[in-house]
Scaffold this motif. Sequence first.
Motif, PDB file in Angstrom:
ATOM      1  N   LYS A 103      33.877  -9.322   1.868  1.00 46.76           N
ATOM      2  CA  LYS A 103      32.616  -9.086   1.165  1.00 46.76           C
ATOM      3  C   LYS A 103      32.608  -7.677   0.606  1.00 46.76           C
ATOM      4  CE  LYS A 103      27.590  -8.673   1.854  1.00 46.76           C
ATOM      5  NZ  LYS A 103      26.453  -8.871   2.781  1.00 46.76           N
ATOM      6  N   ARG A 154      42.225 -11.361  -8.503  1.00 47.67           N
ATOM      7  CA  ARG A 154      41.744 -11.922  -7.240  1.00 47.67           C
ATOM      8  C   ARG A 154      42.846 -12.093  -6.204  1.00 47.67           C
ATOM      9  NH1 ARG A 154      40.951 -15.601 -11.266  1.00 47.67           N
ATOM     10  NH2 ARG A 154      42.094 -17.571 -11.267  1.00 47.67           N
ATOM     11  N   GLU A 175      35.401 -13.003  -1.252  1.00 46.67           N
ATOM     12  CA  GLU A 175      34.674 -14.233  -0.985  1.00 46.67           C
ATOM     13  C   GLU A 175      33.208 -14.113  -1.372  1.00 46.67           C
ATOM     14  OE1 GLU A 175      36.613 -16.071   2.944  1.00 46.67           O
ATOM     15  OE2 GLU A 175      36.192 -13.914   3.088  1.00 46.67           O
ATOM     16  N   GLU A 176      32.661 -12.900  -1.186  1.00 48.14           N
ATOM     17  CA  GLU A 176      31.259 -12.665  -1.561  1.00 48.14           C
ATOM     18  C   GLU A 176      31.137 -11.293  -2.202  1.00 48.14           C
ATOM     19  OE1 GLU A 176      26.719 -12.479   0.331  1.00 48.14           O
ATOM     20  OE2 GLU A 176      28.424 -13.081   1.577  1.00 48.14           O
ATOM     21  N   ARG A 204      28.417 -14.272 -12.848  1.00 49.84           N
ATOM     22  CA  ARG A 204      28.727 -15.607 -12.329  1.00 49.84           C
ATOM     23  C   ARG A 204      29.481 -16.434 -13.366  1.00 49.84           C
ATOM     24  NH1 ARG A 204      23.197 -14.890 -10.660  1.00 49.84           N
ATOM     25  NH2 ARG A 204      23.118 -14.381  -8.421  1.00 49.84           N
ATOM     26  N   ALA A 230      33.199 -18.052 -13.063  1.00 49.50           N
ATOM     27  CA  ALA A 230      33.393 -19.487 -13.300  1.00 49.50           C
ATOM     28  C   ALA A 230      34.450 -19.730 -14.369  1.00 49.50           C
ATOM     29  CB  ALA A 230      32.068 -20.132 -13.707  1.00 49.50           C
ATOM     30  N   HIS A 240      37.325 -18.192 -10.421  1.00 51.22           N
ATOM     31  CA  HIS A 240      37.232 -17.439  -9.166  1.00 51.22           C
ATOM     32  C   HIS A 240      36.273 -18.171  -8.227  1.00 51.22           C
ATOM     33  CE1 HIS A 240      36.623 -14.277  -6.256  1.00 51.22           C
ATOM     34  NE2 HIS A 240      37.465 -13.463  -6.895  1.00 51.22           N
ATOM     35  N   PRO A 241      36.695 -18.438  -7.000  1.00 48.69           N
ATOM     36  CA  PRO A 241      35.843 -19.203  -6.078  1.00 48.69           C
ATOM     37  C   PRO A 241      34.775 -18.382  -5.378  1.00 48.69           C
ATOM     38  CG  PRO A 241      37.913 -18.677  -4.998  1.00 48.69           C
ATOM     39  CD  PRO A 241      38.021 -18.147  -6.412  1.00 48.69           C
ATOM     40  N   GLY A 242      34.761 -17.068  -5.581  1.00 46.09           N
ATOM     41  CA  GLY A 242      33.843 -16.208  -4.860  1.00 46.09           C
ATOM     42  C   GLY A 242      32.385 -16.419  -5.238  1.00 46.09           C
ATOM     43  N   ARG A 243      31.513 -16.033  -4.331  1.00 50.32           N
ATOM     44  CA  ARG A 243      30.063 -16.163  -4.509  1.00 50.32           C
ATOM     45  C   ARG A 243      29.486 -14.821  -4.925  1.00 50.32           C
ATOM     46  NH1 ARG A 243      26.174 -15.734   0.139  1.00 50.32           N
ATOM     47  NH2 ARG A 243      24.144 -16.497  -0.576  1.00 50.32           N
ATOM     48  N   ILE A 244      28.636 -14.824  -5.933  1.00 45.92           N
ATOM     49  CA  ILE A 244      27.991 -13.599  -6.402  1.00 45.92           C
ATOM     50  C   ILE A 244      26.500 -13.661  -6.081  1.00 45.92           C
ATOM     51  CG2 ILE A 244      27.377 -12.199  -8.418  1.00 45.92           C
ATOM     52  CD1 ILE A 244      30.027 -12.963  -9.659  1.00 45.92           C
ATOM     53  N   VAL A 245      26.027 -12.621  -5.380  1.00 46.70           N
ATOM     54  CA  VAL A 245      24.636 -12.541  -4.950  1.00 46.70           C
ATOM     55  C   VAL A 245      24.016 -11.300  -5.571  1.00 46.70           C
ATOM     56  CG1 VAL A 245      23.103 -12.305  -2.948  1.00 46.70           C
ATOM     57  CG2 VAL A 245      25.198 -13.676  -2.769  1.00 46.70           C
TER      58      VAL A 245
END
Length: 421
Positions: A2, A24, A30-31, A50, A54, A58-63
């Motif tokens: 993260k 990557r 991952e986050e 995001r 996409a 990239h499989p990571g999550r963006i918050v």
Amino acid sequence: MKLAVVGGGSTYTPELIDGFARLRDTLPIEELVLVDPAADRLQLVGGLARRIFARQGHPGRIVTTSDVDAGVADADAVLLQLRVGGQAAREQDETWPLECGCVGQETTGAGGLAKALRTVPVVLDIAERVRRTNPDAWIIDFTNPVGIVTRALLQAGHKAVGLCNVAIGFQRKFAALLGVAPVEVHLDHVGLNHLTWETGVRLGGPDGDDILPKLLAEHGDAVAGDLRMPREIVDRLGVVPSYYLRYFYQHDAVVEELRTKPSRAAEVAAMERELLTMYGDPTLDEKPALLAKRGGAFYSEAAVDLAASLLGNGGSPHQVVNTVNNGTLPFLPDDAVIEVQASVDRTGATPLAVPGLDPLFSGLIANVTAYEDLALKAALHGGRERVFKALLAHPLVGQYAYAERLTDSLVAHNREHLAWA
């Protein structure tokens, strides 16, 4: 893994996101949390971020969040790229020093001091929040003035390394001129943040042959043009100075130039408005070409490389960073922060040995280090007299009457950001 980016609503951020997406394998995030108090900007930048992830798979999550504590919690590394006061404060930093015939610039001279005074307390507050929520996290500082801010972080006991894109910019430019891959170019880079010289250019690593004389002989015009300096200056120095040395080597000419054109802050503010409009387009899923004019070129590659090394995921064995001197430059205090090639790993950054420097360079480094020490004291403890002494010590100010007048101007223009004013 993260990562958190404080100042994630910056128009710089899509450059960083693009690097995270492309690289990557070097830095498997991952986050990714983008933290910024400006909710409207954050929404636009976060949406584009995001879409970039996409598009590139990239499989990571963006918050996105405006809550610093929540954003940095459990982060392995926290990147700082904030601008206290925004472009409006930068506009002031670049204009009021000109009234005294001094350079108006956001990272050096009187304007740079103003930015340090605004920024250091805010960064230290963020760093304390990081330490409370995750004391093992690395702090990577890209917030200017990087040298002073990084010194503040290190003196407060934080796990911090400073980062600037000047060196990686030179590496990429020299590689293009030489027709080699950037990874083949090793710079003998030495000085302070925004006060550096390339004293050698080596192929293959720190022990490679120095081809700087050949580079200057064959490409001197191109190098000088990028620096916006006459080639004669570069040839007589025999090294490649950072373009920030224009403010020292051509001070009066630069002041006249700055007085006759719009400020860089005004240009950037206009560019940011256009960029934010672009970022709001739901079909945009890559960084726009206009972003290259915003500044910060290659920042993403440098940030990925540094974070990967600090977190034990590879990265280049040697990188130019801002870190504690510890005797590397023997004419400076051990706790000074210098910008040099360093070996970087999980334990931090250890500067490589630096050959003896010509007094032409070491003298200016020592002078500006003394100013930075006084500037940090002013940022930490406040007070008009500390501000005055820092300005009097700066080689771009240096005169009593100028320091007096600039102190009054600095306080007047920054009162809302100075708790003691």
